[in-house]
Enzyme design. Sequence first.
Site, PDB file in Angstrom:
ATOM      1  N   PRO A   2      25.972  28.189  35.894  1.00 11.42           N
ATOM      2  CA  PRO A   2      26.669  29.006  36.875  1.00 11.42           C
ATOM      3  C   PRO A   2      25.923  30.172  37.488  1.00 11.42           C
ATOM      4  O   PRO A   2      25.857  31.239  36.916  1.00 11.42           O
ATOM      5  CB  PRO A   2      27.847  29.563  36.068  1.00 11.42           C
ATOM      6  CG  PRO A   2      27.349  29.614  34.658  1.00 11.42           C
ATOM      7  CD  PRO A   2      26.119  28.780  34.574  1.00 11.42           C
ATOM      8  N   GLU A   3      25.380  29.998  38.639  1.00 12.98           N
ATOM      9  CA  GLU A   3      25.073  31.145  39.491  1.00 12.98           C
ATOM     10  C   GLU A   3      25.888  30.921  40.761  1.00 12.98           C
ATOM     11  O   GLU A   3      26.676  29.979  40.808  1.00 12.98           O
ATOM     12  CB  GLU A   3      23.567  31.248  39.777  1.00 12.98           C
ATOM     13  CG  GLU A   3      22.772  31.590  38.514  1.00 12.98           C
ATOM     14  CD  GLU A   3      21.284  31.810  38.774  1.00 12.98           C
ATOM     15  OE1 GLU A   3      20.941  32.301  39.871  1.00 12.98           O
ATOM     16  OE2 GLU A   3      20.472  31.482  37.904  1.00 12.98           O
TER      17      GLU A   3
END
Length: 280
Positions: A2-3
Amino acid sequence: MPELPEVEIVKRALEPVLLERPLRKLQFNRADLRFALPGDLPDKLAGRTITSISRRGKYILAFADNDHGFVLHLGMSGVIRIEHPEEQSDQKHDHVVWAFDEGPRIVFNDARRFGFLQAVHVEDWQDSAPFNAMGPEPLGNSFNGEYLAEALSGKKASIKSALLDQRVVAGVGNIYDCEALYMSGIDPRRSAGSLSAQECEKLAHAIKTVLALAIEKGGSSLKDYKHTDGNLGYFQHHFAVYDREGDPCPKSGCPCGTDNGVQRIVQHGRSTFFCPYVQN
DNA sequence: CGGCAAACCTGCGAGC
DNA sequence: TGCTCGCAGGTTTGCC
């Protein structure tokens, strides 16, 4: 996973399955993730319809027709699965389930439990942490070289760590930080405040470019994700430097190819990958 | 206040 | 095969 790009892809995948379908049940399989799960939220959302989904930085926000909603952060290892009735399977670390009367259900799985889900209200979510201090969306118009120069002014910390500060810019994580610094030719070890206006312009542009490209690539392989049941890693083959220690950097004829290649150093406990020739 | 190390938790791959 | 070690996409806390 998750970015910002991965969170954006998850948000887009959720839209057709979460929106405009009465939620039968929000189910918690344990009492806490990183933080305690909001015990009263299932009652607030049961039978309600989610009418909006948005993303802010690495957070996904969803609101129901009664103005109550949730904010979801995937942490380091959080994964969303969208499962049609015939392919439902309970897996280790499934912590939250959104169940509907018919059609696919949504599952939040997070081995490390760095992720979290909290209750929010449409009236005041922006006034509470972390949103009240969060920097601009990097893909928005208010994020540009001029803003970045102002935000970094006087900062002694390295530019690498300054970009990880969500108050400076929202949604940049370790991977795209490294990639954007490579793309803009800036040495990650430089102090943030030492960047010239021109370098800030270049860096802001590189951040936008690398994030947009990642979203584009991720989106194109989202189908694979849905069919292969959790196998991620869409953009990894496009990294220029991240996790490529010792490899020659992509710049044609770069001297690093006959030297030690991409370097890995540790800054503030996080790995930084860079090319000492391109970035100086 | 800014900067940084440590903590939170589990899984996986490398090395012995 | 099996153990230990180091490392992992993030954020918060607490200490200087």
